[in-house]
Scaffold this motif. Structure first.
Motif, PDB file in Angstrom:
ATOM      1  N   PHE A  75      69.942  60.304  64.348  1.00  0.00           N
ATOM      2  CA  PHE A  75      69.915  58.905  64.776  1.00  0.00           C
ATOM      3  C   PHE A  75      69.293  58.780  66.169  1.00  0.00           C
ATOM      4  N   VAL A  76      69.668  59.675  67.076  1.00  0.00           N
ATOM      5  CA  VAL A  76      69.112  59.682  68.433  1.00  0.00           C
ATOM      6  C   VAL A  76      67.613  59.940  68.391  1.00  0.00           C
ATOM      7  N   LEU A  77      67.196  60.877  67.559  1.00  0.00           N
ATOM      8  CA  LEU A  77      65.782  61.233  67.447  1.00  0.00           C
ATOM      9  C   LEU A  77      64.944  60.065  66.941  1.00  0.00           C
ATOM     10  N   LEU A  78      65.438  59.363  65.933  1.00  0.00           N
ATOM     11  CA  LEU A  78      64.672  58.274  65.322  1.00  0.00           C
ATOM     12  C   LEU A  78      64.645  57.009  66.172  1.00  0.00           C
ATOM     13  N   LYS A  79      65.469  56.940  67.215  1.00  0.00           N
ATOM     14  CA  LYS A  79      65.462  55.768  68.090  1.00  0.00           C
ATOM     15  C   LYS A  79      64.219  55.731  68.972  1.00  0.00           C
ATOM     16  N   SER A  80      63.573  56.882  69.158  1.00  0.00           N
ATOM     17  CA  SER A  80      62.392  56.940  70.014  1.00  0.00           C
ATOM     18  C   SER A  80      61.139  56.557  69.231  1.00  0.00           C
ATOM     19  N   LYS A  81      60.492  55.482  69.630  1.00  0.00           N
ATOM     20  CA  LYS A  81      59.275  55.030  68.957  1.00  0.00           C
ATOM     21  C   LYS A  81      58.065  55.866  69.373  1.00  0.00           C
ATOM     22  N   LYS A  82      58.142  56.510  70.549  1.00  0.00           N
ATOM     23  CA  LYS A  82      57.003  57.289  71.038  1.00  0.00           C
ATOM     24  C   LYS A  82      56.756  58.531  70.190  1.00  0.00           C
ATOM     25  N   LYS A  83      57.822  59.117  69.663  1.00  0.00           N
ATOM     26  CA  LYS A  83      57.693  60.354  68.883  1.00  0.00           C
ATOM     27  C   LYS A  83      58.167  60.160  67.450  1.00  0.00           C
ATOM     28  N   LEU A  84      57.893  58.979  66.896  1.00  0.00           N
ATOM     29  CA  LEU A  84      58.390  58.662  65.564  1.00  0.00           C
ATOM     30  C   LEU A  84      57.754  59.552  64.501  1.00  0.00           C
ATOM     31  N   LYS A  85      56.434  59.784  64.581  1.00  0.00           N
ATOM     32  CA  LYS A  85      55.760  60.638  63.601  1.00  0.00           C
ATOM     33  C   LYS A  85      56.290  62.068  63.671  1.00  0.00           C
ATOM     34  N   GLU A  86      56.480  62.562  64.899  1.00  0.00           N
ATOM     35  CA  GLU A  86      57.016  63.901  65.075  1.00  0.00           C
ATOM     36  C   GLU A  86      58.456  63.987  64.536  1.00  0.00           C
ATOM     37  N   SER A  87      59.197  62.912  64.702  1.00  0.00           N
ATOM     38  CA  SER A  87      60.579  62.887  64.226  1.00  0.00           C
ATOM     39  C   SER A  87      60.648  63.028  62.712  1.00  0.00           C
ATOM     40  N   PHE A  88      59.774  62.309  62.014  1.00  0.00           N
ATOM     41  CA  PHE A  88      59.749  62.410  60.549  1.00  0.00           C
ATOM     42  C   PHE A  88      59.235  63.785  60.101  1.00  0.00           C
ATOM     43  N   LEU A  89      58.334  64.361  60.880  1.00  0.00           N
ATOM     44  CA  LEU A  89      57.864  65.714  60.573  1.00  0.00           C
ATOM     45  C   LEU A  89      59.013  66.711  60.712  1.00  0.00           C
ATOM     46  N   ILE A  90      59.807  66.571  61.750  1.00  0.00           N
ATOM     47  CA  ILE A  90      60.967  67.446  61.970  1.00  0.00           C
ATOM     48  C   ILE A  90      61.947  67.329  60.808  1.00  0.00           C
ATOM     49  N   LEU A  91      62.245  66.105  60.411  1.00  0.00           N
ATOM     50  CA  LEU A  91      63.171  65.895  59.287  1.00  0.00           C
ATOM     51  C   LEU A  91      62.591  66.454  57.996  1.00  0.00           C
ATOM     52  N   GLY A  92      61.285  66.292  57.806  1.00  0.00           N
ATOM     53  CA  GLY A  92      60.642  66.812  56.606  1.00  0.00           C
ATOM     54  C   GLY A  92      60.725  68.326  56.526  1.00  0.00           C
ATOM     55  N   ILE A  93      60.502  69.000  57.657  1.00  0.00           N
ATOM     56  CA  ILE A  93      60.602  70.463  57.687  1.00  0.00           C
ATOM     57  C   ILE A  93      62.030  70.906  57.390  1.00  0.00           C
ATOM     58  N   CYS A  94      63.010  70.186  57.933  1.00  0.00           N
ATOM     59  CA  CYS A  94      64.419  70.522  57.688  1.00  0.00           C
ATOM     60  C   CYS A  94      64.780  70.351  56.205  1.00  0.00           C
ATOM     61  N   VAL A  95      64.316  69.258  55.603  1.00  0.00           N
ATOM     62  CA  VAL A  95      64.608  69.002  54.185  1.00  0.00           C
ATOM     63  C   VAL A  95      63.948  70.059  53.308  1.00  0.00           C
ATOM     64  N   LEU A  96      62.689  70.388  53.585  1.00  0.00           N
ATOM     65  CA  LEU A  96      61.975  71.404  52.805  1.00  0.00           C
ATOM     66  C   LEU A  96      62.666  72.763  52.936  1.00  0.00           C
ATOM     67  N   THR A  97      63.068  73.119  54.149  1.00  0.00           N
ATOM     68  CA  THR A  97      63.777  74.382  54.371  1.00  0.00           C
ATOM     69  C   THR A  97      65.091  74.412  53.603  1.00  0.00           C
ATOM     70  N   ALA A  98      65.821  73.292  53.648  1.00  0.00           N
ATOM     71  CA  ALA A  98      67.107  73.207  52.955  1.00  0.00           C
ATOM     72  C   ALA A  98      66.942  73.357  51.449  1.00  0.00           C
ATOM     73  N   ALA A  99      65.898  72.746  50.889  1.00  0.00           N
ATOM     74  CA  ALA A  99      65.663  72.828  49.452  1.00  0.00           C
ATOM     75  C   ALA A  99      65.294  74.255  49.036  1.00  0.00           C
ATOM     76  N   ILE A 100      64.420  74.904  49.813  1.00  0.00           N
ATOM     77  CA  ILE A 100      64.017  76.281  49.499  1.00  0.00           C
ATOM     78  C   ILE A 100      65.221  77.219  49.577  1.00  0.00           C
ATOM     79  N   ALA A 101      66.015  77.085  50.640  1.00  0.00           N
ATOM     80  CA  ALA A 101      67.188  77.948  50.810  1.00  0.00           C
ATOM     81  C   ALA A 101      68.225  77.690  49.728  1.00  0.00           C
ATOM     82  N   GLY A 102      68.460  76.412  49.431  1.00  0.00           N
ATOM     83  CA  GLY A 102      69.463  76.057  48.426  1.00  0.00           C
ATOM     84  C   GLY A 102      69.121  76.605  47.051  1.00  0.00           C
ATOM     85  N   TYR A 103      67.898  76.408  46.627  1.00  0.00           N
ATOM     86  CA  TYR A 103      67.494  76.892  45.305  1.00  0.00           C
ATOM     87  C   TYR A 103      67.335  78.414  45.285  1.00  0.00           C
TER      88      TYR A 103
END
Length: 297
Positions: free
Chosen positions: A260-288
């Protein structure tokens, strides 16, 4: 057994188990209140090993760690890989709840810690290798940063570097632990009542038939920016309704209010979604990946 008798039995069992969890959570948070601010300073000053230190910092069962990490990243004090390492290692209240379970599977909390530290450090280091420009920008920023005094806000709205020892080491840990106790009671009671009404065999049969969807369902729950999500995932695992592989995938994205804190920053919004995307992809690979290991999937 009629509904009210069932509800009373479930409530009594829930209160008994929740009191044990509360005692462990409160003890841990009181102890960790002495180190959280010092860990944040250490993380900021040791850039060379930052992703490894970030994963060690993130594994601390205190939801303020992800908030502090996101705050330091937005201020230009951390690399993207370090923040990803912190987010992947975070697990909010799952570890205290896992350690508070005295069944034969309590030792798996140590396996969870090892997996999250290793995955966080590895992925964070790899990200920094591919993000050399950002790494140099952080280094340049730190060279021109003249020791400005940072104020890090924890998950309950308090300052991590609180000058009042009464608030820092007792009041805030107590209030946070009481909030977790409320989550544990509500979730445990609701699930216990569901098991009693629907039947454990029916629930386990449904979960077994949807086994290959469970990591994705756990990820969806883990992305909820609230301590309740980690409580829910750990309680489902303790009840046998969620395999360890799915618990791992859900907790790998469970960065709590840091998201929530990360997504509040409009200056680094693209980077924030990239960070979340990497976390989700990592979680899916590890989980499966863990889903096909006997005893963990």
């Amino acid at each position: 057994m009629d509904f009210w008798s069932l509800a009373l039995d479930v409530l009594l069992d829930t209160l008994k188990d929740s009191c044990i969890v509360f005692a462990i959570v409160l003890t841990l948070h009181v102890l960790l209140s002495f180190f959280e601010g010092k860990l944040a300073s250490l993380l900021k000053k040791n850039k060379r090993y930052a992703p490894v230190l970030g994963s060690l910092f993130g594994i601390v069962p205190e939801c303020g760690t992800s908030v502090v990490g996101a705050d330091l990243y937005l201020k230009g004090h951390l690399t993207m890989g370090t923040l990803i390492a912190i987010f992947l290692a975070c697990s909010d209240e799952a570890l205290p709840i896992m350690f508070g379970n005295f069944s034969s599977t309590w030792w798996m909390a140590f396996l969870m810690i090892g997996c999250k530290i290793a995955i966080g450090a590895l992925v964070g280091t790899l990200v920094d290798l591919f993000m050399r420009k950002q790494d140099e920008a952080v280094e340049e920023h730190m060279e021109h940063c003249h020791g400005d005094e940072d104020v890090h806000i924890g998950c309950c709205g308090h300052e991590v570097e609180e000058e009042n020892p009464w608030k820092e080491h007792l009041l805030h840990p107590l209030l946070h632990s009481l909030k977790i106790l409320a989550y544990v009671i509500v979730i445990s009671f609701a699930f216990g009542l569901l098991v009693g009404l629907v039947g454990e065999e029916n629930i386990m049969g449904w979960l077994s038939s949807n086994r290959y969807w469970s990591p994705l369902m756990a990820i969806a729950v883990g992305l909820i920016p609230n301590c309740a999500s980690s409580v829910m995932l750990s309680e489902l695992w303790l009840e046998g309704a969620l395999p360890f592989a799915s618990l791992l995938s859900g907790l790998l994205v469970n960065a709590g209010l840091g998201v929530f804190v990360l997504l509040k920053s409009k200056k680094k919004l693209k980077e924030s979604f990239l960070i979340l995307g990497i976390c989700v992809l990592t979680a899916a690979i590890a989980g499966y990946g863990f889903l096909f290991i006997p005893g963990l999937g």
